[in-house]
Design a protein around this motif. Structure first.
Motif, PDB file in Angstrom:
ATOM      1  N   GLN A  86     -11.003  -9.558  42.048  1.00  0.00           N
ATOM      2  CA  GLN A  86     -11.364 -10.197  41.180  1.00  0.00           C
ATOM      3  C   GLN A  86     -12.063 -11.608  41.514  1.00  0.00           C
ATOM      4  O   GLN A  86     -13.009 -12.206  40.920  1.00  0.00           O
ATOM      5  CB  GLN A  86     -10.560 -10.741  39.858  1.00  0.00           C
ATOM      6  CG  GLN A  86      -9.351 -11.627  40.305  1.00  0.00           C
ATOM      7  CD  GLN A  86      -8.536 -11.893  39.178  1.00  0.00           C
ATOM      8  OE1 GLN A  86      -8.797 -11.407  38.015  1.00  0.00           O
ATOM      9  NE2 GLN A  86      -7.607 -12.887  39.470  1.00  0.00           N
ATOM     10  N   GLY A  87     -11.620 -12.093  42.815  1.00  0.00           N
ATOM     11  CA  GLY A  87     -12.297 -13.314  43.179  1.00  0.00           C
ATOM     12  C   GLY A  87     -13.690 -13.018  43.505  1.00  0.00           C
ATOM     13  O   GLY A  87     -14.274 -13.996  43.740  1.00  0.00           O
ATOM     14  N   ASN A  92     -16.505 -15.388  36.542  1.00  0.00           N
ATOM     15  CA  ASN A  92     -15.305 -15.867  37.198  1.00  0.00           C
ATOM     16  C   ASN A  92     -15.774 -17.386  37.303  1.00  0.00           C
ATOM     17  O   ASN A  92     -15.642 -18.210  38.257  1.00  0.00           O
ATOM     18  CB  ASN A  92     -15.040 -15.431  38.335  1.00  0.00           C
ATOM     19  CG  ASN A  92     -13.636 -15.940  38.866  1.00  0.00           C
ATOM     20  OD1 ASN A  92     -12.768 -16.535  38.155  1.00  0.00           O
ATOM     21  ND2 ASN A  92     -13.158 -15.764  40.143  1.00  0.00           N
ATOM     22  N   ASP A  94     -14.380 -20.223  36.747  1.00  0.00           N
ATOM     23  CA  ASP A  94     -13.267 -21.050  37.325  1.00  0.00           C
ATOM     24  C   ASP A  94     -12.668 -20.708  38.581  1.00  0.00           C
ATOM     25  O   ASP A  94     -11.771 -21.599  39.238  1.00  0.00           O
ATOM     26  CB  ASP A  94     -11.989 -21.009  36.339  1.00  0.00           C
ATOM     27  CG  ASP A  94     -12.419 -21.514  34.883  1.00  0.00           C
ATOM     28  OD1 ASP A  94     -13.247 -22.130  34.791  1.00  0.00           O
ATOM     29  OD2 ASP A  94     -11.822 -20.935  33.835  1.00  0.00           O
ATOM     30  N   ASN A  96     -10.886 -18.235  39.864  1.00  0.00           N
ATOM     31  CA  ASN A  96      -9.766 -17.794  40.041  1.00  0.00           C
ATOM     32  C   ASN A  96      -9.655 -16.889  41.390  1.00  0.00           C
ATOM     33  O   ASN A  96     -10.350 -15.892  41.222  1.00  0.00           O
ATOM     34  CB  ASN A  96      -9.116 -17.042  38.897  1.00  0.00           C
ATOM     35  CG  ASN A  96      -8.973 -18.161  37.706  1.00  0.00           C
ATOM     36  OD1 ASN A  96      -8.636 -19.282  38.173  1.00  0.00           O
ATOM     37  ND2 ASN A  96      -9.127 -17.713  36.376  1.00  0.00           N
ATOM     38  N   THR A 124      -5.143 -18.773  34.584  1.00  0.00           N
ATOM     39  CA  THR A 124      -5.329 -19.180  36.004  1.00  0.00           C
ATOM     40  C   THR A 124      -5.155 -17.772  36.689  1.00  0.00           C
ATOM     41  O   THR A 124      -5.770 -17.883  38.008  1.00  0.00           O
ATOM     42  CB  THR A 124      -4.487 -20.283  36.469  1.00  0.00           C
ATOM     43  OG1 THR A 124      -2.942 -19.771  36.134  1.00  0.00           O
ATOM     44  CG2 THR A 124      -4.597 -21.621  35.647  1.00  0.00           C
ATOM     45  N   SER A 127      -9.697 -13.694  35.735  1.00  0.00           N
ATOM     46  CA  SER A 127     -10.972 -14.022  35.511  1.00  0.00           C
ATOM     47  C   SER A 127     -11.339 -13.496  34.184  1.00  0.00           C
ATOM     48  O   SER A 127     -10.767 -12.838  33.640  1.00  0.00           O
ATOM     49  CB  SER A 127     -11.956 -13.466  36.614  1.00  0.00           C
ATOM     50  OG  SER A 127     -12.329 -12.122  36.726  1.00  0.00           O
ATOM     51  N   TYR A 128     -12.712 -14.039  33.718  1.00  0.00           N
ATOM     52  CA  TYR A 128     -13.112 -13.410  32.432  1.00  0.00           C
ATOM     53  C   TYR A 128     -13.433 -11.956  32.619  1.00  0.00           C
ATOM     54  O   TYR A 128     -13.227 -11.200  31.540  1.00  0.00           O
ATOM     55  CB  TYR A 128     -14.542 -14.098  32.042  1.00  0.00           C
ATOM     56  CG  TYR A 128     -14.090 -15.536  31.583  1.00  0.00           C
ATOM     57  CD1 TYR A 128     -13.071 -16.274  31.674  1.00  0.00           C
ATOM     58  CD2 TYR A 128     -15.304 -16.620  31.329  1.00  0.00           C
ATOM     59  CE1 TYR A 128     -12.788 -17.544  31.256  1.00  0.00           C
ATOM     60  CE2 TYR A 128     -15.231 -17.794  30.970  1.00  0.00           C
ATOM     61  CZ  TYR A 128     -13.926 -18.448  31.026  1.00  0.00           C
ATOM     62  OH  TYR A 128     -13.555 -19.689  30.621  1.00  0.00           O
ATOM     63  N   THR A 130     -11.834  -9.550  34.537  1.00  0.00           N
ATOM     64  CA  THR A 130     -10.556  -8.790  34.610  1.00  0.00           C
ATOM     65  C   THR A 130      -9.846  -9.054  33.218  1.00  0.00           C
ATOM     66  O   THR A 130      -9.215  -7.976  32.688  1.00  0.00           O
ATOM     67  CB  THR A 130      -9.743  -8.952  35.610  1.00  0.00           C
ATOM     68  OG1 THR A 130      -9.583 -10.428  35.675  1.00  0.00           O
ATOM     69  CG2 THR A 130     -10.266  -8.729  36.960  1.00  0.00           C
ATOM     70  N   GLY A 202     -17.103 -21.922  31.356  1.00  0.00           N
ATOM     71  CA  GLY A 202     -15.818 -22.397  32.101  1.00  0.00           C
ATOM     72  C   GLY A 202     -15.025 -23.509  31.555  1.00  0.00           C
ATOM     73  O   GLY A 202     -15.125 -23.993  30.298  1.00  0.00           O
ATOM     74  N   SER A 217      -8.926 -24.934  29.435  1.00  0.00           N
ATOM     75  CA  SER A 217      -9.664 -23.518  29.534  1.00  0.00           C
ATOM     76  C   SER A 217      -9.878 -22.725  28.209  1.00  0.00           C
ATOM     77  O   SER A 217      -9.595 -23.243  27.117  1.00  0.00           O
ATOM     78  CB  SER A 217      -8.326 -22.604  30.227  1.00  0.00           C
ATOM     79  OG  SER A 217      -7.776 -22.937  31.514  1.00  0.00           O
TER      80      SER A 217
END
Length: 565
Positions: A86-87, A92, A94, A96, A124, A127-128, A130, A202, A217
């Motif tokens: 997901q990174g 994403n 933020d 994460n 945290t 991500s949006y 996932t 974000g 968040s």
């Protein structure tokens, strides 16, 4: 009357009144009768065409289970890949990072089996992307799988003699398009109106009254919360779940979300009556479940509103009840109501920290999950009750000298063996897991101190609750337990798998085996299963087989905690 108590009563009434018409609608959906969602038929036909599904093909119970397990395996692989990577994926803002393999395994399995045991903090840990394409997606799929399994059992129970229990893919699709999706849209709109965020921006950086900066968040929360509740999933968008003011802004949303947890499981019992044309049987089952649920609410609300006896001894007023771990805007009574509601189902969402509730409330929450058939998760709740029904029919038949029959089918040794294994697997998973964790903690005090936030009886309760929640596919936790470690991720992951699929396989197999037997018309010698007497017998079997299996563990945990409270 106390307004908190009034709110609890109002919510209880709304559940009981509205589950009946919803049950009628669900029965029509699964029987293929005309219903208000027929306009979704073109969408369903498009799905069947794209996926190469023949909606007219009937399946026996083995083919049905093969389809169910295959789709779950596919989505498990999908989820593992996305969570670890997901990174590097979009949506994403933020930044994460991806999850570790053991945490991704636990997260993926947890959401695949309708448990949503979260060993991460929502805002945290994901991500949006996932959140939407793993978490929200799985919350629809896993709920629909449980509902489809029950629909197959309904068909097997309704037929006089048949080898078929319907088409899994049709039941799965209709569960989403005609039940889960419409209700989710309705609840989602109400949440947005009341302030739940729905955006892809974000974190917001704000300046507090003290002059400090704080990051808030947000994200597509309103899209995920409705199915989290309606599908008895429970996975919070935020780490503190529905105690977060953006996930659950006010008293109305609290009632709406808590109502959403139980409305479909309750309706499923009445759907059974409409589908089988045996409303009296459904009413008897519903009464047993409702009585157990209501007793839990009364005791827990009384305990939480009474407050702590130690604080009373200090002469400090507790007008709001026991408020540790609770939100002021929600209150002690509504927190107790939610705690009972989320544990009689396999939901697991929380609006307060169960670890901070009084010992008797914590014990009742564990007992709800250990019994695991007071309404339960969407579909699988009645399926667990179904296993106890088979055992009760067999025992009652032997006691009164009548042939054990249920809905015109003889219950014989093969069905009894499967039902017994299904029922006993649940305490086996919980007690063995807790015993292993306790043994390791006793041998290594440093390990115990890194796991447990509390010593002694309450520390045992934290470990017992974790495995109870995993085996019941619930997902809530005492949260005093530091559970994001390889040991807890892997062991609870194994319990999650066994606690979900072993019962489903067994219960669908029982329904398939009984459906293939010769139908025996009712006679003077037939054991009646739609009476108050048989309802009491079933309740007694559940208490003796399920509840008493856990009495020694509960005595060492929450009961001992209560006696020293």
């Amino acid at each position: 009357m106390n307004t908190e108590i009034l709110g609890v009563i109002l919510q209880w009434v709304c559940l009981v009144v509205l589950c009946y018409p919803l049950g009628r609608h669900i029965a029509k959906v699964y029987k293929g009768e005309k219903n208000i969602m027929d306009f979704m038929a073109p969408v369903e036909r498009f799905i069947y065409k794209v996926c190469g599904i023949d909606p007219e093909r009937e399946m026996n119970w083995k083919q049905f289970l093969k389809a169910l397990l295959t789709v779950n395996l596919f989505w498990f692989i999908w989820g593992m890949v996305l969570l670890v990577c997901q990174g590097w994926l979009p949506l994403n803002p933020d930044g994460n990072p991806g999850q570790t393999p053991d945490q991704a395994f636990n997260t993926c399995i947890s959401f695949m089996v309708n448990c949503n045991l979260q060993h991460y903090s929502g805002e945290t840990g994901l991500s949006y992307f996932t959140q939407l394409f793993v978490i929200m997606l799985f919350q629809f799929i896993t709920a629909a799988c449980g509902m489809a399994a029950l629909a197959g059992i309904f068909k097997g129970m309704a037929a006089k003699t048949t080898k078929s229990i319907g088409n899994f893919w049709v039941y799965l699709t209709r569960s989403v398009t005609r039940i889960l999706m419409p209700l989710s849209l309705l609840v989602g709109i109400l949440l947005v109106i009341n302030g739940t965020p729905m955006s892809f921006d974000g974190k917001q950086t704000l300046t507090t009254l003290e002059g400090a900066t704080q990051e808030i968040s947000q994200g597509p929360t309103a899209a995920i919360v409705p199915i989290k509740q309606l599908g008895t999933n429970g996975g919070g968008y935020f780490g503190v779940n529905s105690s977060h003011p953006l996930e659950n802004p006010n008293a109305f949303t609290n009632m709406l979300e808590c109502w959403s947890i139980l409305i479909i499981p309750m309706a499923m019992v009445f759907a059974l009556g409409f589908y089988l044309k045996r409303r009296k049987l459904a009413a008897c089952i519903f009464t047993v479940m409702l009585a157990a649920y209501t007793c839990g609410i009364v005791i827990s609300v009384w305990q939480e509103m009474a407050g702590s006896p130690q604080i009373d001894e200090m002469g400090i007023a507790q007008d709001l009840g026991s408020m540790e771990g609770k939100e002021i805007r929600i209150g002690s009574a509504a927190s107790a109501m939610w705690g009972m509601t989320t544990t009689v189902t396999s939901n697991g969402s929380v609006n307060s920290m169960h670890d901070s509730q009084t010992p008797l409330s914590g014990m009742l929450q564990m007992l709800n999950m250990q019994i695991n058939c007071w309404f339960g998760g969407v579909g699988v709740g009645f399926m667990n009750y179904y296993a106890f029904l088979i055992i009760a029919v067999f025992i009652s038949g032997l006691m009164v000298g009548r042939t054990p029959e249920f809905l015109g089918k003889k219950v014989e040794a093969r069905e009894m063996k499967i039902a017994t294994m299904v029922v006993l697997m649940h305490p086996f998973l919980i007690l063995v897991g807790t015993g292993l964790a306790s043994w390791l903690a006793a041998r290594n005090p440093e390990l115990a101190s890194s796991w447990l936030n509390n010593p002694s009886f309450h520390g045992l309760s934290e470990m017992l609750y974790e495995y109870t929640s995993s085996a019941a596919n619930n997902g809530s936790g005492f949260e005093g337990l530091s559970d994001n470690t390889p040991f807890w991720n892997i062991t609870t992951g194994i319990v999650l798998i066994m606690g979900r699929y072993f019962p489903i396989v067994g219960q669908v197999a029982i329904a398939g085996l009984l459906a293939g037997k010769k139908f025996v018309p009712e006679s003077a010698g037939t054991l009646k299963t739609d009476t108050a007497t048989f309802s009491v017998m079933t309740f007694a079997v559940i208490i003796i087989v399920a509840a008493l299996s856990f009495f020694p563990a509960l005595a060492l945990g929450p009961i001992a905690d209560y006696l020293t409270f």
